[in-house]
Write an enzyme that holds these catalytic residues in place. Structure first.
Site, PDB file in Angstrom:
ATOM      1  N   HIS A 107       0.820  -1.367  -0.225  1.00 22.95           N
ATOM      2  CA  HIS A 107      -0.439   0.187  -0.337  1.00 22.95           C
ATOM      3  C   HIS A 107       1.136   1.430   0.072  1.00 22.95           C
ATOM      4  CE1 HIS A 107      -4.039  -1.581  -0.323  1.00 22.95           C
ATOM      5  NE2 HIS A 107      -3.919  -1.983   1.168  1.00 22.95           N
ATOM      6  N   ASP A 112      -5.240   2.174   2.089  1.00 19.18           N
ATOM      7  CA  ASP A 112      -5.150   1.702   2.681  1.00 19.18           C
ATOM      8  C   ASP A 112      -5.971   2.580   3.787  1.00 19.18           C
ATOM      9  OD1 ASP A 112      -2.986   2.694   3.354  1.00 19.18           O
ATOM     10  OD2 ASP A 112      -2.041   1.103   4.982  1.00 19.18           O
ATOM     11  N   TYR A 305      -7.222   6.859 -17.753  1.00 17.72           N
ATOM     12  CA  TYR A 305      -8.585   8.063 -17.184  1.00 17.72           C
ATOM     13  C   TYR A 305      -8.920   8.807 -17.536  1.00 17.72           C
ATOM     14  CZ  TYR A 305      -7.401   3.859 -13.402  1.00 17.72           C
ATOM     15  OH  TYR A 305      -7.455   2.886 -13.026  1.00 17.72           O
ATOM     16  N   GLU A 380      -0.646   9.095  11.373  1.00 14.84           N
ATOM     17  CA  GLU A 380      -1.617   8.321  10.795  1.00 14.84           C
ATOM     18  C   GLU A 380      -2.703   9.376  11.648  1.00 14.84           C
ATOM     19  OE1 GLU A 380      -1.254   3.704  11.146  1.00 14.84           O
ATOM     20  OE2 GLU A 380      -0.523   4.673  12.905  1.00 14.84           O
TER      21      GLU A 380
END
Length: 403
Positions: A107, A112, A305, A380
């Protein structure tokens, strides 16, 4: 009175923080690539279990949507929040205690984190469902990394009932200060396309090139001509990037002219007109230069894309949401030339994507390992702000729409 004023989205996000961090680490340790990410889907659904959500699964991917219907009367508004779930095919070198347990998968783009933040937002909004004046669609999407997952989920009809009136997404960045929200009106990210060319000449002895049609210098001339076309025919105000990353030819012998040479590269643009211009030019230049030298050529472009285009009204909703949770907001000075398949959603639904800074504490954002790097890490703590921003954006849009 908005939900944030009554309940405090920052506090609501803190309520979810510990479980969201645990979820993010569990997803990070077992990364999955492509359109089918069953372990990640299972983890996300388990974290949503027991909430008043209607789950609808994608037929062609392991993605799903979770629909939350408010209880204060339906004002007709539906808002979509998207989180992508897939990882990248690369080995992790972060040394984290929850690093990937699967060699060759990591990741490294923060998906995540996106999935975990979206779960946190679903939990926080579900807990305040009695004050929710509309509908929220949480889109859990695999296959963002080049697999067109958003398009497949749309083709499966998962965004049709209820059809969202607005769509929003967040993307973490280790190269921006932690907690800052960054976006812009108009193009945010480029269209992403893969270009291929195969030049066929006539091989022979390298000491007698006049008896051959050497495809190698023809390929080199094509590369130069493509760059000249961009420099002279593409407006600097609406740019294109065409990078040839691979030239393949020969057998490894020093004295043999090969029959063929192949080119592979990427084409990025910030508008559909420039994209169409470059599609036409690539084929014309490749085949024309080859013909001028007596060779033949095949040119192919795999359309990727579209341009990620932010609606100005939706950007204002995001700015208002950031202000509601006291998050600093900055205007991105120029688009990035990376691609993003949330662009498929934004092509059909007015909305916006924003970056949220996630530089780890004590690091210099400018030199941190970037996205798609084997050593990429994040702060985080930013996930609490991401959850709160998701909720504040929903609050703002369901209360007032684009007004």
């Amino acid at each position: 009175m908005g939900l944030d004023e009554q309940g405090g989205w920052a506090a609501a996000a803190e309520e979810q923080f510990d479980e969201v961090v645990a979820l993010r680490r569990a997803i990070h340790a077992e990364p999955e690539v492509g359109l089918h990410c069953p372990l990640t889907t299972e983890k996300a659904k388990a974290a949503l279990a027991g909430l008043p959500l209607e789950i609808r699964d994608s037929r062609s991917t392991t993605g799903f949507v979770a629909i939350l219907r408010g209880q204060t009367g339906d004002n007709g508004r539906t808002v979509l929040l998207r989180g992508d779930m897939d990882a990248l095919p690369m080995s992790e070198e972060t040394g984290l205690p929850f690093a990937s347990r699967h060699e060759g998968r990591m990741h490294a783009c923060g998906h995540d984190t996106h999935t975990a933040m979206l779960v946190g937002a679903a939990r926080a909004l579900s807990a305040r469902r009695d004050r929710l004046p509309g509908t929220v669609v949480f889109m859990f999407q695999p296959g963002e990394e080049g697999h067109h997952g958003a398009r497949f989920m749309m083709e499966d009809g998962l965004l049709a009932d209820p059809a969202p009136d607005a769509a929003f997404a967040l993307h973490v960045s280790p190269n921006m200060p932690s907690g800052v929200v960054v976006s812009r009106v108009g193009p945010l990210l480029a269209s992403a396309n893969t270009v291929h060319a195969r030049i066929t000449g006539r091989g022979g002895h390298a000491a007698m090139p006049h008896d051959n049609i050497d495809p190698v210098p023809i390929a080199c001339e094509i590369v130069t001509a493509l760059q000249t076309f961009i420099a002279r025919r593409v407006p600097v105000s609406d740019p294109a990037v065409l990078t040839i990353t691979t030239i393949s030819a020969g057998t490894g012998a020093h004295n043999i002219v090969p029959d063929t040479a192949e080119l592979l590269g990427t084409l990025r643009t910030l508008s559909e007109p420039t994209r169409a211009l470059m599609f036409d030019a690539f084929e014309r230049i490749v085949t024309g230069i080859a013909a001028a030298h007596g060779a033949t050529a095949e040119a192919r472009i795999d359309a990727g894309y579209p341009v990620t285009m932010n609606d100005p009204r939706a950007v204002q909703v995001m700015r208002d949401g950031a202000a509601a949770i006291d998050a600093p907001y900055e205007v991105m000075k120029a688009p990035m030339m990376g691609g993003e398949d949330f662009s498929y959603v934004l092509r059909d639904v007015p909305g916006a994507m924003a970056f949220i800074g996630a530089a780890p504490t004590g690091t210099d954002p400018a030199v941190n390992p970037p996205l798609h790097n084997t050593r990429m890490t994040i702060d985080e703590r930013v996930m609490a702000r991401g959850i709160a921003l998701h909720c504040a954006v929903v609050d703002r849009f369901l209360e007032r729409g684009f007004d």
